[in-house]
Design a protein around this motif. Structure first.
Motif, PDB file in Angstrom:
ATOM      1  N   ARG A 109       0.815  -1.211   0.000  1.00 46.58           N
ATOM      2  CA  ARG A 109       0.000   0.000   0.000  1.00 46.58           C
ATOM      3  C   ARG A 109       0.853   1.269   0.000  1.00 46.58           C
ATOM      4  NH1 ARG A 109      -5.326  -1.459   0.736  1.00 46.58           N
ATOM      5  NH2 ARG A 109      -5.579  -3.633   1.412  1.00 46.58           N
ATOM      6  N   GLY A 110       2.103   1.138   0.410  1.00 46.06           N
ATOM      7  CA  GLY A 110       3.008   2.276   0.377  1.00 46.06           C
ATOM      8  C   GLY A 110       3.841   2.351  -0.891  1.00 46.06           C
ATOM      9  N   ALA A 111       3.679   1.379  -1.768  1.00 42.65           N
ATOM     10  CA  ALA A 111       4.452   1.330  -3.023  1.00 42.65           C
ATOM     11  C   ALA A 111       3.629   1.948  -4.135  1.00 42.65           C
ATOM     12  CB  ALA A 111       4.811  -0.121  -3.354  1.00 42.65           C
ATOM     13  N   THR A 129      -7.474  -7.501  -4.660  1.00 39.40           N
ATOM     14  CA  THR A 129      -8.349  -7.447  -5.827  1.00 39.40           C
ATOM     15  C   THR A 129      -9.717  -6.891  -5.469  1.00 39.40           C
ATOM     16  OG1 THR A 129      -7.200  -9.360  -6.758  1.00 39.40           O
ATOM     17  CG2 THR A 129      -9.312  -8.801  -7.725  1.00 39.40           C
ATOM     18  N   ALA A 130     -10.193  -7.211  -4.274  1.00 35.81           N
ATOM     19  CA  ALA A 130     -11.538  -6.795  -3.861  1.00 35.81           C
ATOM     20  C   ALA A 130     -11.579  -5.394  -3.264  1.00 35.81           C
ATOM     21  CB  ALA A 130     -12.090  -7.794  -2.845  1.00 35.81           C
ATOM     22  N   GLY A 131     -10.429  -4.785  -3.031  1.00 32.91           N
ATOM     23  CA  GLY A 131     -10.382  -3.494  -2.356  1.00 32.91           C
ATOM     24  C   GLY A 131     -10.757  -2.334  -3.255  1.00 32.91           C
ATOM     25  N   PRO A 132     -11.040  -1.161  -2.657  1.00 31.20           N
ATOM     26  CA  PRO A 132     -11.482   0.005  -3.418  1.00 31.20           C
ATOM     27  C   PRO A 132     -10.364   0.799  -4.093  1.00 31.20           C
ATOM     28  CG  PRO A 132     -11.442   0.521  -1.083  1.00 31.20           C
ATOM     29  CD  PRO A 132     -11.106  -0.931  -1.189  1.00 31.20           C
ATOM     30  N   SER A 171      -4.689  -3.304  -8.690  1.00 38.36           N
ATOM     31  CA  SER A 171      -3.873  -3.709  -9.839  1.00 38.36           C
ATOM     32  C   SER A 171      -2.833  -4.747  -9.442  1.00 38.36           C
ATOM     33  CB  SER A 171      -3.209  -2.491 -10.492  1.00 38.36           C
ATOM     34  OG  SER A 171      -2.184  -1.947  -9.680  1.00 38.36           O
ATOM     35  N   ALA A 172      -2.330  -4.666  -8.203  1.00 40.20           N
ATOM     36  CA  ALA A 172      -1.392  -5.680  -7.713  1.00 40.20           C
ATOM     37  C   ALA A 172      -2.100  -7.017  -7.560  1.00 40.20           C
ATOM     38  CB  ALA A 172      -0.785  -5.240  -6.381  1.00 40.20           C
ATOM     39  N   GLY A 173      -3.340  -6.989  -7.080  1.00 40.36           N
ATOM     40  CA  GLY A 173      -4.119  -8.220  -6.982  1.00 40.36           C
ATOM     41  C   GLY A 173      -4.352  -8.854  -8.335  1.00 40.36           C
ATOM     42  N   LEU A 227      -4.993  -0.104 -13.195  1.00 38.55           N
ATOM     43  CA  LEU A 227      -5.895  -1.237 -13.003  1.00 38.55           C
ATOM     44  C   LEU A 227      -6.355  -1.777 -14.346  1.00 38.55           C
ATOM     45  CD1 LEU A 227      -7.564  -3.125 -11.273  1.00 38.55           C
ATOM     46  CD2 LEU A 227      -9.262  -1.306 -11.020  1.00 38.55           C
ATOM     47  N   GLN A 228      -6.647  -0.899 -15.274  1.00 39.75           N
ATOM     48  CA  GLN A 228      -7.059  -1.334 -16.608  1.00 39.75           C
ATOM     49  C   GLN A 228      -5.960  -2.157 -17.282  1.00 39.75           C
ATOM     50  OE1 GLN A 228      -7.213   1.402 -20.173  1.00 39.75           O
ATOM     51  NE2 GLN A 228      -9.424   1.143 -19.856  1.00 39.75           N
TER      52      GLN A 228
END
Length: 216
Positions: free
Chosen positions: A78-80, A108-111, A117-119, A154-155
């Motif tokens: 989350r800090g990257a 993946t499920a987070g807002p 995008s990492a998920g 994310l796309q």
């Protein structure tokens, strides 16, 4: 940090900034530095705490991926915020950590689209290497519904997953191509000569062509 500052190259920074990265050190030089340092988990945490991208990248190469706990790795991700740091973190650290699957589901499920995008990057890895644990038709449903309007990073990650499904799984190839054709995501992305377009239908077609056995 002084050594990293000495490696700063304005031309490299200009190129990197076009891709959203805020450092000016050649990646080959960062890799050479990491090779010299070897594994040093405590130094990793010190370098990460600087919040300096040029310091964080070699830190990811000298860490012990399995040494990170689930919550620590979540906080690190989350800090990257820059693309290259996230890319190296996912590929060189998260994929080798025992909490990777749990974190994939959470991210993946987070807002947050950058975290998501990492998920999706981890999901794409699963599509290629461990598809038995994934709902491929369900993934295609999500991609079809959400990729067109997703933020850029994310796309891009969802598009990679779409292409990977089409490349690796012939039973889903026609649908993957149809989704790509309908959404037209990255259709006009500038691609250098000799490189494969990220437009999913073209990407799928080219990789399938390369995998085909030579004609006798």
């Amino acid at each position: 940090m002084a050594e990293l500052a000495a490696l700063e190259d304005p031309k490299a920074r200009a190129v990197n900034e076009k891709h959203g990265d805020d450092h000016g050190v050649n990646l080959g030089k960062l890799r050479a530095l990491a090779k010299r340092l070897k594994t040093q988990q405590e130094l990793v945490r010190e370098l990460w705490a600087t919040q300096d991208t040029a310091a964080r990248l070699p830190a990811l190469l000298i860490c012990r991926p399995k040494a990170f706990g689930r919550d620590e790795l979540d906080a690190v991700l989350r800090g990257a915020r820059t693309p290259k740091v996230q890319d190296w973190l996912v590929n060189y650290v998260v994929k080798k950590n025992p909490h990777a699957e749990e974190l994939r589901l959470v991210w993946t499920a987070g807002p947050d689209p950058v975290v998501a995008s990492a998920g999706w990057a981890l999901t794409t890895e699963g599509v290629a290497k461990k598809p038995e644990g994934l709902d491929l038709p369900g993934l295609l449903d999500v991609i079809e519904a959400e990729m067109k309007g997703a933020p850029d990073r994310l796309q891009w990650a969802m598009n990679h997953c779409l292409a990977q499904i089409g490349i690796e799984h012939p039973e889903h190839r026609a649908r993957a191509i149809a989704i790509g054709e309908r959404l037209q995501v990255l259709k006009d992305y500038p691609t250098s000569p000799g490189c494969t377009s990220p437009f999913a239908p073209d990407w799928i077609a080219e990789m399938v062509r390369r995998q085909a056995p030579p004609v006798a």
